[in-house]
Write a protein that holds these residues in place. Structure first.
Motif, PDB file in Angstrom:
ATOM      1  N   PHE A   1      25.902  38.787  56.453  1.00  0.00           N
ATOM      2  CA  PHE A   1      25.977  39.831  57.473  1.00  0.00           C
ATOM      3  C   PHE A   1      25.842  41.079  57.064  1.00  0.00           C
ATOM      4  O   PHE A   1      26.719  41.338  56.235  1.00  0.00           O
ATOM      5  CB  PHE A   1      27.139  39.146  58.467  1.00  0.00           C
ATOM      6  CG  PHE A   1      26.950  37.766  59.138  1.00  0.00           C
ATOM      7  CD1 PHE A   1      26.131  37.837  60.384  1.00  0.00           C
ATOM      8  CD2 PHE A   1      27.822  36.691  58.982  1.00  0.00           C
ATOM      9  CE1 PHE A   1      25.944  37.002  60.925  1.00  0.00           C
ATOM     10  CE2 PHE A   1      27.116  35.745  59.521  1.00  0.00           C
ATOM     11  CZ  PHE A   1      26.502  35.677  60.508  1.00  0.00           C
TER      12      PHE A   1
ATOM     13  N   PRO B   1      31.572  38.895  60.930  1.00  0.00           N
ATOM     14  CA  PRO B   1      31.606  39.038  62.430  1.00  0.00           C
ATOM     15  C   PRO B   1      32.890  38.407  63.119  1.00  0.00           C
ATOM     16  O   PRO B   1      33.054  37.430  63.478  1.00  0.00           O
ATOM     17  CB  PRO B   1      30.272  38.121  63.007  1.00  0.00           C
ATOM     18  CG  PRO B   1      30.033  37.045  62.028  1.00  0.00           C
ATOM     19  CD  PRO B   1      30.359  37.731  60.656  1.00  0.00           C
TER      20      PRO B   1
ATOM     21  N   ALA C   1      27.456  40.216  68.287  1.00  0.00           N
ATOM     22  CA  ALA C   1      26.114  40.683  67.711  1.00  0.00           C
ATOM     23  C   ALA C   1      25.902  41.960  67.434  1.00  0.00           C
ATOM     24  O   ALA C   1      25.007  42.496  66.553  1.00  0.00           O
ATOM     25  CB  ALA C   1      24.914  39.841  68.256  1.00  0.00           C
ATOM     26  N   ASP C   2      26.675  42.928  68.167  1.00  0.00           N
ATOM     27  CA  ASP C   2      26.377  44.319  68.400  1.00  0.00           C
ATOM     28  C   ASP C   2      26.498  44.953  67.057  1.00  0.00           C
ATOM     29  O   ASP C   2      27.445  44.912  66.264  1.00  0.00           O
ATOM     30  CB  ASP C   2      27.227  45.015  69.032  1.00  0.00           C
ATOM     31  CG  ASP C   2      27.551  44.472  70.463  1.00  0.00           C
ATOM     32  OD1 ASP C   2      26.314  43.967  71.186  1.00  0.00           O
ATOM     33  OD2 ASP C   2      28.367  44.962  71.519  1.00  0.00           O
TER      34      ASP C   2
ATOM     35  N   LEU D   1      25.018  43.601  64.016  1.00  0.00           N
ATOM     36  CA  LEU D   1      25.203  43.142  63.208  1.00  0.00           C
ATOM     37  C   LEU D   1      23.480  42.647  62.981  1.00  0.00           C
ATOM     38  O   LEU D   1      22.852  42.526  63.936  1.00  0.00           O
ATOM     39  CB  LEU D   1      25.912  41.665  63.021  1.00  0.00           C
ATOM     40  CG  LEU D   1      27.426  42.001  63.183  1.00  0.00           C
ATOM     41  CD1 LEU D   1      28.192  40.448  63.286  1.00  0.00           C
ATOM     42  CD2 LEU D   1      27.801  42.369  61.706  1.00  0.00           C
ATOM     43  N   SER D   2      23.322  42.133  61.725  1.00  0.00           N
ATOM     44  CA  SER D   2      22.010  41.637  61.199  1.00  0.00           C
ATOM     45  C   SER D   2      22.369  40.521  60.100  1.00  0.00           C
ATOM     46  O   SER D   2      23.191  40.774  59.618  1.00  0.00           O
ATOM     47  CB  SER D   2      21.005  42.684  61.052  1.00  0.00           C
ATOM     48  OG  SER D   2      21.311  43.567  59.828  1.00  0.00           O
ATOM     49  N   TRP D   3      21.321  39.741  59.767  1.00  0.00           N
ATOM     50  CA  TRP D   3      21.539  39.041  58.730  1.00  0.00           C
ATOM     51  C   TRP D   3      20.482  39.606  57.639  1.00  0.00           C
ATOM     52  O   TRP D   3      19.213  39.876  57.896  1.00  0.00           O
ATOM     53  CB  TRP D   3      20.897  37.662  59.163  1.00  0.00           C
ATOM     54  CG  TRP D   3      21.160  36.601  57.789  1.00  0.00           C
ATOM     55  CD1 TRP D   3      20.060  35.871  57.144  1.00  0.00           C
ATOM     56  CD2 TRP D   3      22.432  35.982  57.515  1.00  0.00           C
ATOM     57  NE1 TRP D   3      20.523  34.982  56.594  1.00  0.00           N
ATOM     58  CE2 TRP D   3      21.940  35.062  56.553  1.00  0.00           C
ATOM     59  CE3 TRP D   3      23.649  36.196  57.784  1.00  0.00           C
ATOM     60  CZ2 TRP D   3      22.892  34.271  55.917  1.00  0.00           C
ATOM     61  CZ3 TRP D   3      24.666  35.298  57.347  1.00  0.00           C
ATOM     62  CH2 TRP D   3      24.257  34.381  56.144  1.00  0.00           C
TER      63      TRP D   3
ATOM     64  N   PRO E   1      14.542  38.110  66.750  1.00  0.00           N
ATOM     65  CA  PRO E   1      15.930  37.505  66.295  1.00  0.00           C
ATOM     66  C   PRO E   1      15.881  36.011  66.043  1.00  0.00           C
ATOM     67  O   PRO E   1      15.599  35.201  66.916  1.00  0.00           O
ATOM     68  CB  PRO E   1      16.735  38.067  67.493  1.00  0.00           C
ATOM     69  CG  PRO E   1      16.000  39.111  67.983  1.00  0.00           C
ATOM     70  CD  PRO E   1      14.597  38.845  67.981  1.00  0.00           C
TER      71      PRO E   1
ATOM     72  N   ARG F   1      23.143  35.336  67.589  1.00  0.00           N
ATOM     73  CA  ARG F   1      21.562  35.684  67.847  1.00  0.00           C
ATOM     74  C   ARG F   1      21.393  37.193  67.286  1.00  0.00           C
ATOM     75  O   ARG F   1      22.169  38.050  67.891  1.00  0.00           O
ATOM     76  CB  ARG F   1      20.959  35.624  69.226  1.00  0.00           C
ATOM     77  CG  ARG F   1      19.525  36.182  69.124  1.00  0.00           C
ATOM     78  CD  ARG F   1      18.643  35.452  69.931  1.00  0.00           C
ATOM     79  NE  ARG F   1      18.599  33.983  69.767  1.00  0.00           N
ATOM     80  CZ  ARG F   1      17.268  33.412  69.973  1.00  0.00           C
ATOM     81  NH1 ARG F   1      16.481  34.030  70.683  1.00  0.00           N
ATOM     82  NH2 ARG F   1      17.370  32.060  69.517  1.00  0.00           N
ATOM     83  N   VAL F   2      20.986  37.277  66.030  1.00  0.00           N
ATOM     84  CA  VAL F   2      20.934  38.676  65.247  1.00  0.00           C
ATOM     85  C   VAL F   2      19.564  38.777  64.728  1.00  0.00           C
ATOM     86  O   VAL F   2      18.765  38.138  64.581  1.00  0.00           O
ATOM     87  CB  VAL F   2      21.864  38.959  64.317  1.00  0.00           C
ATOM     88  CG1 VAL F   2      23.337  38.796  64.911  1.00  0.00           C
ATOM     89  CG2 VAL F   2      21.879  37.687  63.285  1.00  0.00           C
TER      90      VAL F   2
END
Length: 541
Positions: free
Chosen positions: A252, A257, A262-263, A265-267, A359, A391-392
């Motif tokens: 992440f 998280p 999810a705000d 964040l990304s993978w 996403p 969901r990201v």
């Protein structure tokens, strides 16, 4: 009655088969080098299909163990080629604190010799490098990787005896271990390489994550086969047959998280740099898979999931050998064609993460603290089946933000830095030549306008980035000048190593430093035209 008698006769032989140190200690300990060597020596006594040996020496002089499983028996690369079967290499313990791969390959080899995986020998030649970082492995201590969920008696260290991360040494080849391993690739030419690791980051809900070659210069056909065919098939079998959750390796962005939102964040995948083994193998036009067992599972479970993953990889290659071999063959042929007639491969001068088209739901796992009775420290333990999807955006690929077209040939002086560069290239298996007569030709040179060095040492180096201006002109190169053509199977790798603007080449790793100065041309010239020249091959890989 006959079946009962048969089982009774087989039982003593099965009982006599060696067990790993993990099995002998109920997964409280991991194997030292002597344990691994003893295991495979004992296994060899049960089967003619096992050959053991060494593919090199570590910095501290230890043998790097190497095992070949094949029917008929194989002890030399030419014998493997004569079988017509693809070669698959599994390497473990490149980071000696990440130990389940070392145990899993022992268990798998036993199953190949005397168990359910024996039919694989009808289709594959299996190579195993069970303890790659042998010096790091012998530094087992309960205070190494204390947050990892076992083995409670301790693990080794990440680096080799020189403090180098061996999984960052695939381009510069500073370590004797990396030079030996690349030599093994040159000799055996495995169709697929599996690199076994343990995670060290985000709390996710997967038992194992994986990666594939991420450098955009990887042959497109090979990249598509990885992402659209090979990996989806493995993910299905891991779920359906073994009930393990898997996904692409990543972390992440930012912190884990907490709270679950999810705000922002990304993978994020890790790196496209070919200094990392999985990406490097892709530039050699071969399949490669990085395996990352989740470090917060118990040691026993990490061994189990790693064993299952390698089993399914072997089965997939056995079932799809013809297709995979053809993809690799065409990648080699295309590399030669591009080096002769183009269009040239584009070498990355800079990269950035690239999000997938939509996403995805990434599983966020729950963990708890568990006391290690040996160290007194808290370990982090996965709470099995406690996870939620988040969901990201998935930045699971990379794209080049600046590229340079690979030349047809690279030329540079033979002495000083040129000798070091040529030696490195030959170690990779790249064909290196020298002019036997002077050559006058139109070439490009990069005139240095700025040199940026890393503020802190990285792997014993301060990485170099150049700013420069490409200038075209006619030049004469005397006899003895080094010539490297990209019209060879390893042409993409050769260009990545030599091009002055490459983001992970020999310039990056200080090989040409004595020749670099603002206002001066980089010593490596690019030749793009169709030129006939007189040259001879120098040395060997």
């Amino acid at each position: 009655m006959f079946a009962a008698i048969t089982l009774a006769l087989l039982a003593p032989a099965v009982a006599d088969l060696p067990r790993s140190r993990a099995e002998q200690t109920d997964y409280t300990e991991t194997s030292r080098l002597d344990d691994v060597n003893r295991f495979f020596s004992d296994l060899q006594q049960h089967s003619d299909f096992v050959r053991v040996g060494s593919f090199g020496k570590s910095r501290e002089g230890r043998d790097l163990p190497f095992v070949v499983l094949a029917d008929p028996p194989v002890a030399h690369p030419r014998d493997a080629r004569a079988t017509g079967k693809p070669v698959v290499l599994v390497m473990a313990n490149i980071h000696a604190g990440e130990v389940e791969g070392k145990e899993a390959v022992q268990h798998l080899a036993r199953r190949v010799v005397a168990g359910d995986l024996k039919p694989l020998l009808g289709s594959l030649v299996l190579l195993i490098a069970p303890v790659y970082n042998v010096d790091g492995n012998e530094k087992i201590d309960v205070m190494n990787r204390t947050a990892q969920n076992g083995p409670v008696a301790g693990v080794g260290v990440r680096e080799n005896a020189d403090g180098l991360d061996l999984n960052r040494d695939f381009m510069k080849l500073d370590s004797p271990e990396a030079r030996a391993l690349v030599g093994l690739f040159d000799r055996w030419d495995p169709l697929l390489i599996v690199d076994l690791h343990t995670t060290n980051g985000s709390y996710h809900g997967y038992h194992l994550t994986y990666s594939i070659p991420l450098n955009p210069a990887t042959d497109p056909r090979l990249a598509v086969q990885h992402r659209e065919t090979l990996i989806p098939a493995l993910a299905r079998t891991m779920s359906d047959r073994h009930k393990f959750r898997t996904y692409y390796y990543g972390n992440f962005s930012g912190a884990n998280p907490r709270p679950l939102a999810a705000d922002g964040l990304s993978w994020q995948a890790f790196s496209p740099a070919p200094r990392v083994g999985t990406n490097y193998f892709g530039l050699r036009n071969r399949f490669s898979i990085l395996s990352e067992a989740y470090s917060y599972m118990t040691f026993r479970r990490r061994v189990e999931v790693t064993e299952a993953f390698v089993e399914e990889i072997w089965k997939y290659v056995a079932a799809n050998a013809a297709e995979m071999t053809e993809v690799a063959r065409r990648a080699d042929a295309d590399a030669v064609r591009r080096g002769r007639t183009g269009p040239p491969v584009k070498i990355g001068a800079a990269h950035r993460p690239k999000a997938l088209s939509a996403p995805v739901d990434i599983l966020v796992g729950e963990v708890k603290a568990v006391r290690n009775p040996r160290s007194g420290r808290d370990m982090t333990a996965m709470v099995e089946d406690k996870f939620v999807p988040l969901r990201v955006p998935d930045f699971g690929a990379f794209e080049a933000t600046r590229t340079v077209d690979a030349a047809r040939m690279y030329l540079f002086p033979p002495g000083g830095t040129g000798k070091a560069a040529a030696d490195n290239l030959r170690q990779h298996g790249v064909v290196v030549e020298e002019l036997t007569a002077a050559l006058t030709a139109d070439v490009e040179t990069v005139v240095v306008e700025g040199i940026t060095r890393g503020e802190k040492p990285s792997q014993g180096h301060r990485e170099v980035r150049l700013a420069g201006q490409t200038r075209a002109g006619r030049a004469t190169f005397p006899a003895g000048t080094v010539v490297v053509r990209t019209a060879q199977p390893l042409g993409t790798l050769a260009a990545y190593l030599l091009d002055p603007e490459s983001d992970d080449g020999l310039t990056t790793w200080n090989v040409f430093d004595p020749d670099l100065a603002v206002g001066r041309a980089h010593p490596v010239a690019r030749l793009r035209g169709d030129v006939r020249l007189a040259a001879k091959v120098v040395g060997g890989p």
